[in-house]
Design a protein around this motif. Sequence first.
Motif, PDB file in Angstrom:
ATOM      1  N   ASP A   1      -0.707   5.116   3.551  1.00 25.62           N
ATOM      2  CA  ASP A   1      -0.631   4.537   2.214  1.00 25.62           C
ATOM      3  C   ASP A   1      -1.837   3.675   1.858  1.00 25.62           C
ATOM      4  O   ASP A   1      -2.136   3.482   0.682  1.00 25.62           O
ATOM      5  CB  ASP A   1       0.648   3.694   2.079  1.00 25.62           C
ATOM      6  N   ASN A   2      -2.508   3.120   2.872  1.00 28.09           N
ATOM      7  CA  ASN A   2      -3.599   2.190   2.595  1.00 28.09           C
ATOM      8  C   ASN A   2      -4.882   2.615   3.319  1.00 28.09           C
ATOM      9  O   ASN A   2      -5.270   2.025   4.338  1.00 28.09           O
ATOM     10  CB  ASN A   2      -3.207   0.770   2.999  1.00 28.09           C
TER      11      ASN A   2
ATOM     12  N   GLU B   1      -7.750   0.112   4.656  1.00 25.03           N
ATOM     13  CA  GLU B   1      -7.735  -0.526   5.973  1.00 25.03           C
ATOM     14  C   GLU B   1      -8.580   0.263   6.961  1.00 25.03           C
ATOM     15  O   GLU B   1      -9.315  -0.318   7.770  1.00 25.03           O
ATOM     16  CB  GLU B   1      -6.297  -0.649   6.482  1.00 25.03           C
TER      17      GLU B   1
ATOM     18  N   PRO C   1      -7.450  -1.833  -2.003  1.00 26.13           N
ATOM     19  CA  PRO C   1      -6.339  -0.964  -1.599  1.00 26.13           C
ATOM     20  C   PRO C   1      -5.568  -0.435  -2.801  1.00 26.13           C
ATOM     21  O   PRO C   1      -5.199  -1.195  -3.705  1.00 26.13           O
ATOM     22  CB  PRO C   1      -5.458  -1.889  -0.753  1.00 26.13           C
TER      23      PRO C   1
ATOM     24  N   ASP D   1      -2.149  -2.023  -4.019  1.00 26.54           N
ATOM     25  CA  ASP D   1      -2.190  -3.278  -4.766  1.00 26.54           C
ATOM     26  C   ASP D   1      -2.003  -3.056  -6.267  1.00 26.54           C
ATOM     27  O   ASP D   1      -1.674  -3.994  -6.998  1.00 26.54           O
ATOM     28  CB  ASP D   1      -3.529  -3.998  -4.545  1.00 26.54           C
TER      29      ASP D   1
END
Length: 220
Positions: free
Chosen positions: A169-170, A173, A185, A188
Amino acid sequence: AFLLCSPHNPTGTVHSAEELAAVAALAARYGVRVVADEIHAPLVARDTAFVPYLSVPGAEDGLSLMSASKAWNLAGLKAALAVAGPEAAEDLARMPEEVGHGPSHLGVLAHTAALRDGGDWLDALLADLDDNRRLLTALLAEQLPTVRYRPAAGTFLAWLDCRPLGLGDNPAEVFLARGRVALSPGPDFGTGGAGHVRLNLATSPEVLTEAVRRMAAAVT
């Protein structure tokens, strides 16, 4: 109230007059006040027309918020404007006096200078952003071909769909940890942001090229 981001951040979408008129009609039907955040309006691509929300039929009771902070890189000198439609002027006038005390003297002078005399600088910036959109398209096609990117007409940002990379999902990172590239990200930004990142195009071609190189290296 409905907070309308126009042009949209992070996708860069520039809403048409028809779309904005439809928003105004829905707001009138359901008794909703539209507050249009138009801070990225000066950054619309030169071949695209920006439509102010207050200019469309039915938007008379709306509010527009704008600033020179994004287009002229003045975010550190905080200042902004709130503009009311003719049917919202009394509502805006009822705001507490201290609400208007936030901008510094320097911020007001800088924003005034940008809006009054900064047209040539902005034109040069828009040309550079167009070049960077084309550069990013080419770099991704060569080094990260599965990342989906559609150059947007508004903002200085790129919205990248990295879901085909399988980074969760991110992805920001992973790009930070493995490639030392700091991206915003996608989660957010709410629903639909999973698997996406936001990249800032307002940089030099050299920095943009190095960023994509590192992103590609991070997933190989």
